[in-house]
Structure formats: C-alpha cells, structure tokens
Design a protein around this motif. Structure first.
Motif, PDB file in Angstrom:
ATOM      1  N   THR A  91      13.375 -29.407 -47.860  1.00  0.00           N
ATOM      2  CA  THR A  91      13.359 -29.590 -46.476  1.00  0.00           C
ATOM      3  C   THR A  91      14.266 -30.327 -46.518  1.00  0.00           C
ATOM      4  N   LEU A  92      13.913 -31.207 -47.635  1.00  0.00           N
ATOM      5  CA  LEU A  92      14.323 -33.543 -47.679  1.00  0.00           C
ATOM      6  C   LEU A  92      15.625 -33.019 -48.108  1.00  0.00           C
ATOM      7  N   LEU A  93      16.164 -32.011 -48.694  1.00  0.00           N
ATOM      8  CA  LEU A  93      17.638 -32.018 -49.114  1.00  0.00           C
ATOM      9  C   LEU A  93      18.462 -31.701 -47.629  1.00  0.00           C
ATOM     10  N   ILE A  94      18.300 -30.602 -47.386  1.00  0.00           N
ATOM     11  CA  ILE A  94      18.673 -29.818 -46.276  1.00  0.00           C
ATOM     12  C   ILE A  94      18.698 -30.630 -44.895  1.00  0.00           C
ATOM     13  N   ILE A  95      17.369 -31.895 -44.529  1.00  0.00           N
ATOM     14  CA  ILE A  95      17.615 -32.795 -43.314  1.00  0.00           C
ATOM     15  C   ILE A  95      18.352 -33.558 -43.667  1.00  0.00           C
ATOM     16  N   GLY A  96      18.472 -34.463 -45.345  1.00  0.00           N
ATOM     17  CA  GLY A  96      19.014 -35.391 -44.799  1.00  0.00           C
ATOM     18  C   GLY A  96      20.706 -35.398 -45.109  1.00  0.00           C
ATOM     19  N   CYS A  97      21.157 -34.107 -46.063  1.00  0.00           N
ATOM     20  CA  CYS A  97      22.101 -34.081 -45.754  1.00  0.00           C
ATOM     21  C   CYS A  97      22.982 -33.547 -43.935  1.00  0.00           C
ATOM     22  N   LEU A  98      22.331 -32.721 -43.444  1.00  0.00           N
ATOM     23  CA  LEU A  98      22.867 -32.252 -42.156  1.00  0.00           C
ATOM     24  C   LEU A  98      23.179 -33.329 -41.613  1.00  0.00           C
ATOM     25  N   GLY A  99      22.223 -34.192 -41.361  1.00  0.00           N
ATOM     26  CA  GLY A  99      21.983 -35.274 -40.668  1.00  0.00           C
ATOM     27  C   GLY A  99      23.387 -36.424 -41.024  1.00  0.00           C
ATOM     28  N   GLY A 100      23.603 -36.752 -42.258  1.00  0.00           N
ATOM     29  CA  GLY A 100      24.299 -37.219 -42.879  1.00  0.00           C
ATOM     30  C   GLY A 100      26.039 -36.661 -42.079  1.00  0.00           C
ATOM     31  N   VAL A 101      25.756 -35.220 -42.375  1.00  0.00           N
ATOM     32  CA  VAL A 101      27.442 -34.721 -42.376  1.00  0.00           C
ATOM     33  C   VAL A 101      27.386 -34.998 -40.161  1.00  0.00           C
ATOM     34  N   THR A 102      25.856 -34.920 -39.659  1.00  0.00           N
ATOM     35  CA  THR A 102      26.062 -34.723 -38.357  1.00  0.00           C
ATOM     36  C   THR A 102      26.651 -36.522 -37.914  1.00  0.00           C
ATOM     37  N   MET A 103      26.190 -36.845 -39.206  1.00  0.00           N
ATOM     38  CA  MET A 103      26.804 -39.055 -38.347  1.00  0.00           C
ATOM     39  C   MET A 103      28.095 -39.092 -38.457  1.00  0.00           C
ATOM     40  N   SER A 104      28.460 -38.796 -39.229  1.00  0.00           N
ATOM     41  CA  SER A 104      30.150 -38.016 -40.209  1.00  0.00           C
ATOM     42  C   SER A 104      30.658 -37.974 -38.927  1.00  0.00           C
ATOM     43  N   TYR A 105      30.834 -36.230 -38.692  1.00  0.00           N
ATOM     44  CA  TYR A 105      31.283 -35.639 -37.804  1.00  0.00           C
ATOM     45  C   TYR A 105      31.344 -36.253 -36.157  1.00  0.00           C
ATOM     46  N   GLY A 106      31.062 -37.573 -36.215  1.00  0.00           N
ATOM     47  CA  GLY A 106      30.721 -38.430 -34.694  1.00  0.00           C
ATOM     48  C   GLY A 106      30.261 -38.434 -33.904  1.00  0.00           C
ATOM     49  N   ALA A 107      28.596 -38.125 -34.458  1.00  0.00           N
ATOM     50  CA  ALA A 107      27.025 -38.685 -33.848  1.00  0.00           C
ATOM     51  C   ALA A 107      26.815 -40.234 -33.199  1.00  0.00           C
ATOM     52  N   ALA A 108      27.524 -40.573 -34.145  1.00  0.00           N
ATOM     53  CA  ALA A 108      27.290 -42.299 -33.804  1.00  0.00           C
ATOM     54  C   ALA A 108      28.202 -42.919 -33.294  1.00  0.00           C
ATOM     55  N   LEU A 109      29.112 -41.995 -32.299  1.00  0.00           N
ATOM     56  CA  LEU A 109      30.337 -42.745 -31.125  1.00  0.00           C
ATOM     57  C   LEU A 109      29.361 -42.831 -30.414  1.00  0.00           C
ATOM     58  N   HIS A 110      28.318 -42.652 -29.930  1.00  0.00           N
ATOM     59  CA  HIS A 110      27.850 -42.527 -28.479  1.00  0.00           C
ATOM     60  C   HIS A 110      26.346 -42.441 -28.634  1.00  0.00           C
ATOM     61  N   THR A 111      25.946 -43.365 -27.890  1.00  0.00           N
ATOM     62  CA  THR A 111      24.536 -43.706 -28.474  1.00  0.00           C
ATOM     63  C   THR A 111      23.616 -42.434 -28.084  1.00  0.00           C
ATOM     64  N   TRP A 112      24.130 -42.013 -26.912  1.00  0.00           N
ATOM     65  CA  TRP A 112      22.921 -40.794 -26.525  1.00  0.00           C
ATOM     66  C   TRP A 112      23.289 -39.142 -28.023  1.00  0.00           C
ATOM     67  N   SER A 113      24.054 -39.134 -28.271  1.00  0.00           N
ATOM     68  CA  SER A 113      23.693 -38.469 -29.778  1.00  0.00           C
ATOM     69  C   SER A 113      23.579 -38.865 -30.784  1.00  0.00           C
ATOM     70  N   LEU A 114      23.758 -39.959 -30.485  1.00  0.00           N
ATOM     71  CA  LEU A 114      23.084 -41.432 -32.012  1.00  0.00           C
ATOM     72  C   LEU A 114      21.392 -40.819 -31.843  1.00  0.00           C
ATOM     73  N   ILE A 115      20.982 -41.240 -30.655  1.00  0.00           N
ATOM     74  CA  ILE A 115      19.284 -40.617 -30.067  1.00  0.00           C
ATOM     75  C   ILE A 115      19.064 -39.808 -30.702  1.00  0.00           C
ATOM     76  N   ALA A 116      19.536 -38.535 -29.995  1.00  0.00           N
ATOM     77  CA  ALA A 116      19.320 -37.572 -30.327  1.00  0.00           C
ATOM     78  C   ALA A 116      19.261 -37.242 -32.010  1.00  0.00           C
ATOM     79  N   VAL A 117      19.973 -37.267 -32.828  1.00  0.00           N
ATOM     80  CA  VAL A 117      19.724 -37.319 -33.925  1.00  0.00           C
ATOM     81  C   VAL A 117      19.099 -37.597 -34.721  1.00  0.00           C
ATOM     82  N   VAL A 118      18.615 -39.509 -34.595  1.00  0.00           N
ATOM     83  CA  VAL A 118      18.101 -40.013 -34.989  1.00  0.00           C
ATOM     84  C   VAL A 118      15.943 -39.668 -34.988  1.00  0.00           C
TER      85      VAL A 118
END
Length: 93
Positions: free
Chosen positions: A29-56
């Motif tokens: 779980t740690l591996l999957i969640i850590g990697c998937l969260g990083g991939v999500t951020m690299s694909y642009g989740a950090a560009l919008h505040t709502w998507s950043l909050i929704a992922v973090v």
C-alpha cells in the motif's frame, strides 16, 4: 442450540486476509499510494488548487493511517478512495 454461520462477503474475507498479512499489505500500500500520488502530481495536479487538495488529503490520510498502524479495514477503505481520487484527477487534469 444450533450455531449459525455468518456469511462473509468477499470484502470481509479480503479484510481478514489483509489482517493476517498486515505488514506485507502495508508495504504494498505504501508503495502504490506513494508512487501514484507522485505520478498524479507530476501530471499536473499541482497546477490547480482544487486538484492539489483533492490528491493531498486522501494520500496523506492513508499514509498517516499506515504510520499509525490503524485497523486494516480503515487502511483498505482509504486505499480504495485514494486510488480512485488519484486516477480521477489524472484523467481529469
């Protein structure tokens, strides 16, 4: 007096199995969640505040529950929510 069998759903059987193999499930779980969260951020989740909050929020909640050695039921439910939110944000953004 007869004893009654309690039928378990597939999810309950999976929770029992996860409780038995707790440390392996935590590592995966740690591996999957850590990697998937990083991939999500690299694909642009950090560009919008709502998507950043929704992922973090779900990602950090799941990682906190892993660190706190919470019950496996909570961890597995949060794992599913986090994966769904991350995939939703990846495909939306």
């Amino acid at each position: 007096m007869k004893t009654q069998e309690i039928k378990q759903s597939t999810w309950m059987k999976l929770e029992n199995l996860a409780s038995e193999y707790r440390f392996g499930v935590i590592a995966i779980t740690l591996l999957i969640i850590g990697c998937l969260g990083g991939v999500t951020m690299s694909y642009g989740a950090a560009l919008h505040t709502w998507s950043l909050i929704a992922v973090v929020i779900p990602t950090m909640t799941t990682l906190s529950m892993l660190l706190a050695v919470a019950p496996m039921k909570w961890i597995m439910n949060l794992f599913i929510v986090t994966v769904l939110v991350d995939l939703f944000v990846i495909f939306l953004v």
